[in-house]
Scaffold this motif. Structure first.
Motif, PDB file in Angstrom:
ATOM      1  N   THR A   1       0.640  -1.305   0.032  1.00  0.00           N
ATOM      2  CA  THR A   1      -0.016   0.009   0.119  1.00  0.00           C
ATOM      3  C   THR A   1       0.815   1.251  -0.035  1.00  0.00           C
ATOM      4  O   THR A   1       0.556   2.230  -0.629  1.00  0.00           O
TER       5      THR A   1
ATOM      6  N   SER B   1       2.702   1.623  -3.536  1.00  0.00           N
ATOM      7  CA  SER B   1       1.863   2.146  -4.263  1.00  0.00           C
ATOM      8  C   SER B   1       1.118   3.418  -4.217  1.00  0.00           C
ATOM      9  O   SER B   1       1.035   4.416  -5.138  1.00  0.00           O
ATOM     10  N   THR B   2       1.010   3.984  -2.958  1.00  0.00           N
ATOM     11  CA  THR B   2       0.688   5.295  -2.606  1.00  0.00           C
ATOM     12  C   THR B   2       1.543   6.306  -3.158  1.00  0.00           C
ATOM     13  O   THR B   2       1.276   7.331  -3.760  1.00  0.00           O
ATOM     14  N   GLU B   3       2.903   5.945  -2.889  1.00  0.00           N
ATOM     15  CA  GLU B   3       4.023   6.954  -3.290  1.00  0.00           C
ATOM     16  C   GLU B   3       3.840   7.170  -4.646  1.00  0.00           C
ATOM     17  O   GLU B   3       4.260   8.047  -5.372  1.00  0.00           O
ATOM     18  N   ARG B   4       3.778   5.807  -5.301  1.00  0.00           N
ATOM     19  CA  ARG B   4       3.906   5.880  -6.882  1.00  0.00           C
ATOM     20  C   ARG B   4       2.711   6.692  -7.643  1.00  0.00           C
ATOM     21  O   ARG B   4       3.048   7.442  -8.528  1.00  0.00           O
ATOM     22  N   GLU B   5       1.515   6.506  -7.018  1.00  0.00           N
ATOM     23  CA  GLU B   5       0.260   7.162  -7.555  1.00  0.00           C
ATOM     24  C   GLU B   5       0.680   8.607  -7.067  1.00  0.00           C
ATOM     25  O   GLU B   5       0.225   9.613  -8.231  1.00  0.00           O
ATOM     26  N   CYS B   6       1.129   8.931  -6.090  1.00  0.00           N
ATOM     27  CA  CYS B   6       1.381  10.340  -5.509  1.00  0.00           C
ATOM     28  C   CYS B   6       2.462  11.205  -6.338  1.00  0.00           C
ATOM     29  O   CYS B   6       2.389  12.217  -6.703  1.00  0.00           O
ATOM     30  N   CYS B   7       3.626  10.562  -6.322  1.00  0.00           N
ATOM     31  CA  CYS B   7       4.700  11.181  -6.952  1.00  0.00           C
ATOM     32  C   CYS B   7       5.253  10.668  -8.474  1.00  0.00           C
ATOM     33  O   CYS B   7       6.044  11.380  -8.968  1.00  0.00           O
ATOM     34  N   GLY B   8       4.580   9.559  -8.769  1.00  0.00           N
ATOM     35  CA  GLY B   8       5.023   9.090 -10.288  1.00  0.00           C
ATOM     36  C   GLY B   8       6.249   8.361 -10.293  1.00  0.00           C
ATOM     37  O   GLY B   8       6.088   7.116 -10.374  1.00  0.00           O
ATOM     38  N   LYS B   9       7.476   8.805  -9.945  1.00  0.00           N
ATOM     39  CA  LYS B   9       8.479   8.076  -9.413  1.00  0.00           C
ATOM     40  C   LYS B   9       9.109   8.483  -8.020  1.00  0.00           C
ATOM     41  O   LYS B   9       9.888   9.413  -7.865  1.00  0.00           O
TER      42      LYS B   9
END
Length: 136
Positions: free
Chosen positions: A82, A85-93
């Motif tokens: 989680t 996934s949250t970091e990827r959605e929020c920041c892209g990379k």
């Protein structure tokens, strides 16, 4: 398994490959491979952490810098996934450091379980101070 079939030479080649993997917020496999490799050596050879890291070919600071990521994945895979996934959605990379800090903060809730897992040999015997969890 691979070390039983091909011996230390194949195991060393595999380790060298894993050590060269680029670790990014999009790919954390290299971090987990190193952690699990050292843990496996400790278990198989019944040796101390320092000896296992030397045998694997990784320095202490490399593992210690990502201990939150590795331990949270072992203790609560769903929560770890989680966070990533949250970091990827929020920041892209996302940065590995940001993921590490979030995992460390979450680990404060798992202190008793973490201690027990370290005693049982399921986690590496790193015993962090309070500042580890707070990031201060």
């Amino acid at each position: 398994m691979i070390d039983k079939i091909f011996g230390d030479a194949a195991l060393n080649d595999t380790r060298q490959f894993l050590l060269r993997l680029i670790v990014t917020g999009l790919y954390l496999g290299g971090i987990h491979a190193r952690y699990e490799g050292v843990l496996k050596i400790m278990e198989q050879r019944k040796c101390f952490l320092a000896k296992a890291m030397e045998k694997y070919g990784v320095v202490r600071n490399t593992l210690r810098g990502f201990i939150g990521i590795c331990e949270l994945k072992i203790l609560d895979r769903n929560r770890f996934n989680t966070f990533v996934s949250t970091e990827r959605e929020c920041c892209g990379k996302p940065s590995v450091k940001d993921i590490e800090l979030r995992c460390r903060a979450a680990l404060s809730e798992y202190r008793a379980q973490s201690k027990r897992s370290k005693e049982e040999g399921r986690l590496l015997p790193f015993f962090p101070t309070e500042s580890f969890y707070t990031g201060k």
